[in-house]
Design a protein around this motif. Structure first.
Motif: not given
Length: 328
Positions: A134-136, A141-146
Motif C-alpha cells: 500500500l502507498r504510505g 506503521r510508524s504511527v501505529v507503533f509510536a
C-alpha cells in the motif's frame, strides 16, 4: 633325481589371538584418542568471568529484594518505622478474607484477559492490512507503533480528554448521534472499560510489529498452493496462515499477559483505583496503595508476594508448553 619342493615361509608373525602384529601396530597409530565430554578448563573460566557480573547484579537487584519482600510479608511494618513485629501468616489470612480482595482479583483478571485478546486481535488485523503493498504503509506503521514507546502516564493524561463526560471526544460524538455519553469516571464498569481501552491502544504497536515480522517470514509457497487450489479466503486464513503464526501467538499471549498484570501508570493517572474505592484497582495498584498510601508495607509485601507466585505459575506453564511444542 627327485626334486624337493620347499614351502615358502611367512615373514609376518602373529599374535596369540591370531591377529597380525603389523596390522595391530598400524591400527594403534591411526586410532584417535577418545574425545572427552568435559569442557575445557579455559572455556569454563571464561564463562565464569563473563557470567559473574550479571549474576552479581541479579543477586543484588532482583533476588535480594525478592527475599526481603517475602520476609516483610510476615511483619506489620508501616514503612516509616525502624522496627516491626513478626505476625506470621496474619497478612495472608487478612488478604484472603478481605471483602475487597475478590473484586480486585476480578478487576485484574478482566483487565488482563481483555488486554491480551484485544491486543492480539487488533495487532494481527493491522499487520495483515499493512503487510500489503500500500502507498504510505511505512508512515502508517510508524504511527501505529509510536504509542508503544510513549510513557503510559502521558497516554493516560491524553485519554482523560477522550473519555471526559463533558468535553471529551466520545461524549461529543455520542451527543451528535443523539445519545448520552456514559460517565466513565463514576461507574466502575465503564471506568474499567476506559483503562482497558487505553492500555490496548498503547500496547497495540508491540503486537502489531511482532505479527508483521512473522507475516513477512512465513512460507509464501503455502499461500500460493492454497490460491491455486481455489481455497476460500477464510479457510486459507484459518488453515494455512494461523498455524504458521501459532508460535508467535503463543509468545505474544504470554508476554502481553505478564505485562498487563503489572500495569500501574495508566490506572494511577486516570482513575487512581476508583471509582467507589476499588472500581479499577488491580493487584499491582493495590501493592502501591497499601504500601505508600495506607502505610502498610507488610501488607503490601503480602500482595506483591501473592502476585509473584501467580506470575511464577504462569511462567512455568509457559515453559511447559514451549517444551511440548519443541518435541517432534
Amino acid at each position: 633325481m627327485e626334486k624337493t619342493s620347499s614351502t615358502p615361509t611367512c615373514t609376518s608373525t602373529q599374535s596369540p589371538a591370531g591377529t597380525p602384529t603389523a596390522s595391530a601396530s598400524s591400527e594403534t597409530k591411526t586410532r584417535k584418542p577418545p574425545r572427552s565430554d568435559r569442557p575445557d578448563r579455559s572455556e569454563m573460566w571464561l564463562a565464569i568471568i563473563l557470567l559473574a557480573p550479571n549474576l552479581v547484579l541479579l543477586a543484588i537487584f532482583t533476588y535480594r529484594p525478592l527475599i526481603d519482600n517475602f520476609r516483610l510479608s510476615f511483619t506489620n511494618w508501616n514503612i516509616s518505622s525502624d522496627s516491626f513485629d513478626w505476625i506470621g501468616f496474619n497478612n495472608y489470612v487478612e488478604w484472603f478474607r478481605s471483602p475487597t480482595t475478590w473484586q480486585i482479583v476480578s478487576n485484574t483478571v478482566i483487565f488482563t484477559l481483555a488486554a491480551v485478546l484485544g491486543s492480539l486481535a487488533l495487532g494481527l488485523f493491522l499487520a495483515l492490512i499493512l503487510d500489503q503493498k500500500l502507498r504510505g504503509r511505512g508512515f502508517v506503521r510508524s504511527v501505529v507503533f509510536a504509542p508503544y514507546i510513549i510513557s503510559g502516564a502521558a497516554i493516560g493524561i491524553a485519554f482523560q480528554f477522550v473519555f471526559d463526560p463533558a468535553v471529551g471526544l466520545i461524549s461529543d460524538i455520542m451527543v451528535r448521534l443523539g445519545y448520552t455519553a456514559p460517565d466513565f469516571y463514576q461507574r466502575p464498569g465503564w471506568a474499567l472499560l476506559m483503562i482497558t481501552t487505553t492500555y490496548i491502544w498503547k500496547n497495540l504497536g508491540y503486537t502489531f510489529v511482532i505479527y508483521l515480522a512473522a507475516l513477512q517470514g512465513r512460507r509464501t509457497d503455502l499461500d500460493e498452493a492454497a490460491e491455486i487450489d481455489g481455497t476460500p479466503g477464510w479457510r486459507r486464513f484459518t488453515k494455512v496462515l494461523l498455524p504458521q503464526l501459532r508460535p508467535t501467538t503463543f509468545f505474544l499471549s504470554i508476554t502481553v499477559l505478564l505485562n498487563s498484570m503489572q500495569v500501574f501508570d495508566i490506572i494511577n493517572v486516570m482513575t487512581r483505583g476508583g471509582p467507589q474505592g476499588t472500581g479499577t484497582t488491580t493487584m499491582v495498584y493495590q501493592v502501591y496503595q497499601e504500601t505508600f498510601v495506607n502505610a502498610r508495607a507488610g501488607y503490601g509485601a503480602t500482595v506483591a508476594s501473592i502476585l509473584f507466585l501467580i506470575l511464577l505459575v504462569i511462567t512455568l506453564i509457559q515453559v511447559r508448553f514451549m517444551q511440548k511444542g519443541e518435541r517432534p
